[in-house]
Structure formats: structure tokens, C-alpha cells
Design an enzyme around this catalytic site. Structure first.
Site, PDB file in Angstrom:
ATOM      1  N   LYS A 221       0.850  -1.291  -0.016  1.00 14.11           N
ATOM      2  CA  LYS A 221       0.105  -0.004   0.100  1.00 14.11           C
ATOM      3  C   LYS A 221       0.869   1.309   0.101  1.00 14.11           C
ATOM      4  CE  LYS A 221      -4.179  -1.642   1.104  1.00 14.11           C
ATOM      5  NZ  LYS A 221      -5.446  -1.992   2.085  1.00 14.11           N
ATOM      6  N   ARG A 255      -3.991  -9.912   4.977  1.00 13.79           N
ATOM      7  CA  ARG A 255      -4.312 -10.162   3.334  1.00 13.79           C
ATOM      8  C   ARG A 255      -3.088  -9.696   2.773  1.00 13.79           C
ATOM      9  NH1 ARG A 255      -6.139  -7.074  -0.562  1.00 13.79           N
ATOM     10  NH2 ARG A 255      -7.801  -7.895  -2.092  1.00 13.79           N
TER      11      ARG A 255
HETATM   12  N1  LIG Z   1     -10.582  -6.444   3.772  1.00 16.53           N
HETATM   13  C1  LIG Z   1      -9.855  -5.827   2.947  1.00 16.53           C
HETATM   14  N2  LIG Z   1      -9.983  -5.954   1.481  1.00 16.53           N
HETATM   15  C2  LIG Z   1      -9.235  -5.302   0.747  1.00 16.53           C
HETATM   16  N3  LIG Z   1      -9.502  -5.182  -0.420  1.00 16.53           N
HETATM   17  C3  LIG Z   1      -8.907  -4.647  -1.649  1.00 16.53           C
HETATM   18  C4  LIG Z   1      -7.593  -3.782  -0.955  1.00 16.53           C
HETATM   19  C5  LIG Z   1      -6.755  -3.128  -2.005  1.00 16.53           C
HETATM   20  O1  LIG Z   1      -5.649  -3.992  -2.275  1.00 16.53           O
HETATM   21  P1  LIG Z   1      -5.591  -4.910  -3.462  1.00 16.53           P
HETATM   22  O2  LIG Z   1      -6.940  -5.748  -3.831  1.00 16.53           O
HETATM   23  O3  LIG Z   1      -4.421  -5.319  -3.871  1.00 16.53           O
HETATM   24  O4  LIG Z   1      -5.923  -3.515  -4.804  1.00 16.53           O
HETATM   25  P2  LIG Z   1      -7.069  -3.344  -5.724  1.00 16.53           P
HETATM   26  O5  LIG Z   1      -7.983  -3.075  -4.842  1.00 16.53           O
HETATM   27  O6  LIG Z   1      -6.702  -2.253  -6.567  1.00 16.53           O
HETATM   28  O7  LIG Z   1      -7.458  -4.540  -6.694  1.00 16.53           O
HETATM   29  N4  LIG Z   1      -7.532  -3.931   0.507  1.00 16.53           N
HETATM   30  C6  LIG Z   1      -8.247  -4.341   1.299  1.00 16.53           C
HETATM   31  C7  LIG Z   1      -7.899  -4.236   2.568  1.00 16.53           C
HETATM   32  O8  LIG Z   1      -7.185  -3.508   3.311  1.00 16.53           O
HETATM   33  N5  LIG Z   1      -8.808  -5.168   3.390  1.00 16.53           N
END
Ligand SMILES: Nc1nc2ncc(COP(=O)(O)OP(=O)(O)O)nc2c(=O)[nH]1
Length: 279
Positions: A221, A255
Site C-alpha cells: 500500500k 491479506r
Molecule cells: N478486507 C480488505 N479488503 C481489501 N480489498 C482490497 C484492498 C486493496 O488492495 P488490492 O486488492 O491489492 O488492490 P485493488 O483494490 O486495486 O485490486 N485492500 C483491502 C483491505 O485492506 N482489506
């Protein structure tokens, strides 16, 4: 809470669980487009499972700041074949979505957990999960992805997030979703400045006081880049350190994109912690 009930699974929380990220999106902030077809995503999911993931979190819509919204039918098209294949081989699968229609389709395809960055606030979301036996992660977000980072503001970010999660927990219990199916998450980077994120990490134990498993999602992040100066593809070491800081303050689900690194870090962490307990 020493276990999480997710469909037929009863996941022990005696040690922190690793949730491996499987983004089937063209535009995720760190791995967008890497898994742009179902077969690649399925292979990646099995790879994370082999590396030690306890749960595989399959998402079809990026929630990064400024992300474009994805229609439900497109999100379903992206995630369903991946969820079916992974769940069909016994993996514990979570679906990362805000939409009740996607939740229903994913649960019908074998997902046993809903990971909702909106904490079941969409119309019909509570009812959808209540009608299942799935676990659910209730995450805090101030605003919505398109504008959440423009001007985040709180009276006391820890207390404000804690109060929000208490409200969502109560809503779930009122809808008949038992506490053993609930996970809570402060939502690092979702309508927070660097200082807000650091305050939430420093005082994560105050969310743990709610008596439910806390999920920390810090992987790759922006806050890690701000502190280290590292680009999004070079934040793995920082991510492991941040997640161990969360574990030290009571987080029980992590996660992450890099499951292998997190798994090794937890092997050392658990060896030291268990020795401390004399077990
Ligand atoms: N519960 C939970 N869910 C989440 N989903 C997506 C992201 C963002 O990360 P990522 O999936 O890698 O990116 P993107 O949303 O751009 O696909 N962060 C969280 C989090 O911190 N907690």
C-alpha cells in the site's frame, strides 16, 4: 474468538491466518492485468495455496483510489470461473466485492467468505450474507474509492473506526449473522492519511477489544511507499514488517500478495511466541 466459521470450514485462529490476494482485474493498484484471464488467476490461486495461504481472496473490481466502478455482470464474469475452480479443489475462497449480486453468484460457486470493503452497507448485502453460512469481513472505508483520498478527516480516527465497526457488527447480529462468522478490518488506505493509517496500526489492539478477529490489509500500500520511498513493486519487505506489527497488536488475518514471504515470517513469529507460552 478462537475460530472463524466460514461455510463448512471452522478456521482456527490460534495462529494468524494468511489471506492470499487473487485480483482478476485489469487495473488493480499493484498487480492489475497480471491475472487477466481465468486460467492465469486459477494457476496463481493454487500457487498461493501451495505457498501457505489459508484463504484465497478473489476480486474482480479494483478499489484503489480513483478506480472506475465495474458493472456486476462484468465482475461476475471475471471471478466466477476462478472461484469455481479454486473452491472445487477444496480451497477456502473469499470473494472481494461490494455488490450483493456478485456475493450471491460467488457463494453459489463455492466461496465461503465475503470480503466487503463497504461492510455490507449496500442494499441487500446484509440479507444476502444472512441467507448463507458464509463468513464476512466488515471493513471500514470513509467515502468511496473514487473520492476517498481527497480529504480524509476524523475526530479520533481509532475511535471513529471502532464505532463504525461496532455499528456494523450490531447490524450483522440483528440480521442473524453470528459473531463466529465475523471479521473486522480498519481498512488501511481507504479514506485515510498516512497519520490516520499509522494511528490505526499503532492502536490496533483497541479494535481487537471488540472481541472479533481483526484483518490487516497493508500489502504494497501507498503508506509503505511513503515511509520507505519504495515503488509499488518493491514493498514486500515493508509489507512483512507492517503485518508483523499488526500481529503484535492482535491481528489474526493478514491479506497479502506475497504469501511465501508472509508465511516464512509467521513461522519465525509463531516459533518465538509459542516458546514464550512454554507450549
Ligand atoms: N478486507 C480488505 N479488503 C481489501 N480489498 C482490497 C484492498 C486493496 O488492495 P488490492 O486488492 O491489492 O488492490 P485493488 O483494490 O486495486 O485490486 N485492500 C483491502 C483491505 O485492506 N482489506
Amino acid at each position: 474468538m478462537s475460530f472463524l466459521r466460514a461455510g463448512p470450514h471452522c478456521l482456527s485462529l490460534a495462529r494468524p491466518l494468511i489471506m492470499g490476494i487473487v485480483n482478476v482485474t485489469p487495473d488493480s493498484f499493484s498487480d492489475g492485468g497480471r491475472l487477466d484471464d481465468a486460467q492465469a488467476a486459477i494457476r496463481h490461486g493454487f500457487k498461493l495455496q501451495e505457498e501457505g495461504a489459508d484463504i484465497l481472496d478473489v476480486g474482480g473490481e479494483s478499489t484503489r483510489p480513483g478506480a472506475a466502478a465495474v458493472p456486476a455482470d462484468e465482475e461476475i464474469r471475471r471471478v466466477l470461473p476462478v472461484i469455481e475452480a479454486l473452491a472445487g479443489r477444496g480451497c477456502v475462497v473469499s470473494v472481494d466485492t461490494m455488490k450483493p449480486a456478485v456475493m450471491r453468484a460467488a457463494l453459489g460457486a463455492g466461496a465461503v467468505m465475503v470480503n466487503d470493503v463497504m461492510a455490507l452497507r449496500a442494499s441487500g448485502a446484509l440479507e444476502t450474507v444472512a441467507a448463507s453460512d458464509a463468513a464476512v469481513c466488515l471493513m471500514h472505508m470513509q467515502g468511496e474509492p473514487q473520492r476517498m483520498q481527497q480529504a480524509p478527516c476524523y475526530t479520533d480516527v481509532v475511535e471513529d473506526v471502532k464505532r463504525f465497526l461496532q455499528e456494523r457488527i450490531a447490524a450483522c447480529e440483528a440480521a442473524g449473522i453470528s459473531r463466529e462468522r465475523l471479521v473486522i478490518d480498519p481498512g488501511f488506505g481507504f479514506g485515510k492519511t498516512l497519520e490516520h493509517n499509522l494511528a490505526l496500526l499503532r492502536h490496533l489492539n483497541r479494535l481487537v477489544e471488540l472481541g472479533l478477529p481483526v484483518l490487516a490489509g497493508l500489502s504494497r500500500k501507498f503508506m509503505l511507499g511513503t515511509l520507505t520511498g519504495r515503488d509499488v513493486g518493491a514493498r514486500e519487505f515493508a509489507g512483512v514488517a507492517a503485518h508483523l506489527a499488526a500481529v503484535a497488536r492482535g491481528a489474526r488475518l493478514l491479506r497479502v500478495h506475497n504469501v511465501a514471504a508472509m508465511r516464512d515470517a509467521l513461522v519465525i513469529w509463531n516459533a518465538v511466541e509459542e516458546q514464550q507460552d512454554g507450549t
